[in-house]
Design a protein around this motif. Sequence first.
Motif, PDB file in Angstrom:
ATOM      1  N   ASP A 178      49.127 -50.393  26.685  1.00  0.00           N
ATOM      2  CA  ASP A 178      49.547 -51.197  27.826  1.00  0.00           C
ATOM      3  C   ASP A 178      48.469 -52.230  28.112  1.00  0.00           C
ATOM      4  O   ASP A 178      47.486 -52.340  27.362  1.00  0.00           O
ATOM      5  N   ARG A 214      58.800 -59.029  20.265  1.00  0.00           N
ATOM      6  CA  ARG A 214      58.535 -58.329  21.528  1.00  0.00           C
ATOM      7  C   ARG A 214      57.715 -59.198  22.479  1.00  0.00           C
ATOM      8  O   ARG A 214      57.940 -59.210  23.696  1.00  0.00           O
ATOM      9  N   GLN A 253      57.672 -62.455  22.633  1.00  0.00           N
ATOM     10  CA  GLN A 253      58.452 -63.590  23.126  1.00  0.00           C
ATOM     11  C   GLN A 253      59.221 -63.253  24.403  1.00  0.00           C
ATOM     12  O   GLN A 253      59.530 -64.147  25.198  1.00  0.00           O
ATOM     13  N   ASP A 254      59.523 -62.008  24.621  1.00  0.00           N
ATOM     14  CA  ASP A 254      60.293 -61.622  25.799  1.00  0.00           C
ATOM     15  C   ASP A 254      59.584 -62.001  27.095  1.00  0.00           C
ATOM     16  O   ASP A 254      60.243 -62.305  28.102  1.00  0.00           O
ATOM     17  N   SER A 255      58.248 -61.994  27.066  1.00  0.00           N
ATOM     18  CA  SER A 255      57.501 -62.298  28.290  1.00  0.00           C
ATOM     19  C   SER A 255      56.703 -63.591  28.205  1.00  0.00           C
ATOM     20  O   SER A 255      56.440 -64.223  29.229  1.00  0.00           O
ATOM     21  N   LEU A 256      56.334 -64.025  26.984  1.00  0.00           N
ATOM     22  CA  LEU A 256      55.495 -65.217  26.842  1.00  0.00           C
ATOM     23  C   LEU A 256      56.257 -66.451  26.386  1.00  0.00           C
ATOM     24  O   LEU A 256      55.778 -67.574  26.556  1.00  0.00           O
ATOM     25  N   ALA A 303      49.024 -61.081  31.566  1.00  0.00           N
ATOM     26  CA  ALA A 303      50.311 -61.255  30.891  1.00  0.00           C
ATOM     27  C   ALA A 303      50.138 -61.246  29.379  1.00  0.00           C
ATOM     28  O   ALA A 303      50.962 -60.672  28.647  1.00  0.00           O
ATOM     29  N   ALA A 342      49.396 -57.647  28.331  1.00  0.00           N
ATOM     30  CA  ALA A 342      50.604 -56.825  28.408  1.00  0.00           C
ATOM     31  C   ALA A 342      51.573 -57.165  27.280  1.00  0.00           C
ATOM     32  O   ALA A 342      52.176 -56.270  26.664  1.00  0.00           O
ATOM     33  N   ALA A 343      51.733 -58.462  26.993  1.00  0.00           N
ATOM     34  CA  ALA A 343      52.661 -58.879  25.941  1.00  0.00           C
ATOM     35  C   ALA A 343      52.182 -58.424  24.568  1.00  0.00           C
ATOM     36  O   ALA A 343      52.977 -57.947  23.744  1.00  0.00           O
ATOM     37  N   SER A 354      52.715 -54.745  24.187  1.00  0.00           N
ATOM     38  CA  SER A 354      54.126 -54.472  23.947  1.00  0.00           C
ATOM     39  C   SER A 354      54.512 -54.793  22.505  1.00  0.00           C
ATOM     40  O   SER A 354      55.255 -54.035  21.860  1.00  0.00           O
TER      41      SER A 354
END
Length: 515
Positions: A344, A412, A414-417, A441, A444-445, A448
Amino acid sequence: MRTWGPLTAVSLGTFMLLLDVTIVIVALPDMAVALHASLSDLQWVIDGYALALAALLLGIGAAADVFGRRRLNVIGTALFAVASLGCGLASDANLLVAARAVQGLGAAAMLATTLPLLGAAYQGRDRSTALGVWGAVSGASAALGPIVGGLLAEGPGWRWIFFVNLPVSVASIWLTLRLVPESRGPAGRRVDWAGTAAFACFAGAGTYGVLRGGADGWASAGAATSFAVSALALLCFVLVERRVAQPLLDLRLLRKPAFTGVLIGAVGYNGAAFGVVPYLSIWLQTVLGMSPVHGSLVLLPLAATSFVVALLAGRLLHGVAPRLVIGVGLLLIGAGGLCMAVLDAGSSWGTLAPGLTLTGVGAGLVAPGLAGAALASVPAANAGMAGGAVNTFRQLGYAIGVALFGTVLTARMQDSLGHDAAHTAAGGGAAALHGTVPEHAVRAAFASGLNGASLAAGVAGLVAGVLVLVMVRAPGKRGPGGPADGVSAGGSGASPVDGSAGTPRRRPHVEEARR
């Protein structure tokens, strides 16, 4: 042994070429900065070498039987040295990738001739000793690769990862010409150049398609075209191998579940155990801020445990069916991948230690038994072909693993960044995102993404392990016209020594291993 000269010469070249499989991993972030390389570029720095080695190994082994094994070994070493110089002098990522592919060509000539040269130089007990030492050197190269790479990258710079090959290559060529006798395969051998070209196109286009699919989308024109070319090349390879008198790979061997199972194990082993490691190194250095040396030490449990377990497995597990050793080893590799899929945003390097150690134990069990299991699953006349196929599929598994798990990683992230920031961070450019993307961020990304890649690697290891346990038959069962499918875990311990792709003669140490 009466003389150590040929073994020293051959082992020196083997150590160098296998070291270069892993030595670049720790230096990837520095390469990305110096050459303004993208994630795709970094993937090809690794895959260009592994793919050339895998795609050309069988063909060059057959050529060595015809033109002389020592001659091809020396030519390959010289080519490896020139390509290493090109890697060190590369001014951009494209030149580095091209030089790495040429390095792989030279490495294929070296690896394909290594064991046949030892087989010609040693007999009886001396041969068994030589093969044991060679196996230990091969394991040591994987264990030392990340450490040597970290020391050179943090010291004189990443370019010295390649420059250091020059004096070693000169010494290897000099020793080989002076101490190693020339040898050839059976008279009348022909080289299947058409099959070699078709297989190389199949492997290269397929891997390129995976990389393009991850970068541009699986429905993109580049990915679709690459997969179509790969499928066409595979069809051509099958047609050629069915018609040629002396094929690179006798496709009838694939009808034997035991042999097919071993090849699946070879792909799963290198892919699941090592395919995520480059991205772990990038995370350690660019997200956690570790130095190349410290990052290499974090990865040490994988390589060191693998080396130690491999040494012990051959002695302590003698008599155990290889299907059990290889199958359980792959299951442990799969479990190790799953153990690493727990990161994490606040995770540190210590979170990786249990998974890396478990993966190392599994890798140490799998490595010594693969070639012996392949030899035991086919008739003796196909022993050289079987050993070469295992080496080929191991390198192919590594190349596919790096490409596939990199695709999972970025998907994975790309979902947040978003697309661009995800590829920048995954390619070692996390520092460039400071000020535009919150550090938490990014952490975390990336965590993930690594979880997704590790999970995929874990599942691949588990599936390969189950397939090996099911397909590789138990000791005592025989296929039509072939030897028992089970040999001891110590087995023959390595690829055959009488020809990497031709029809080998039976040797005393092989008979002893089979008994």
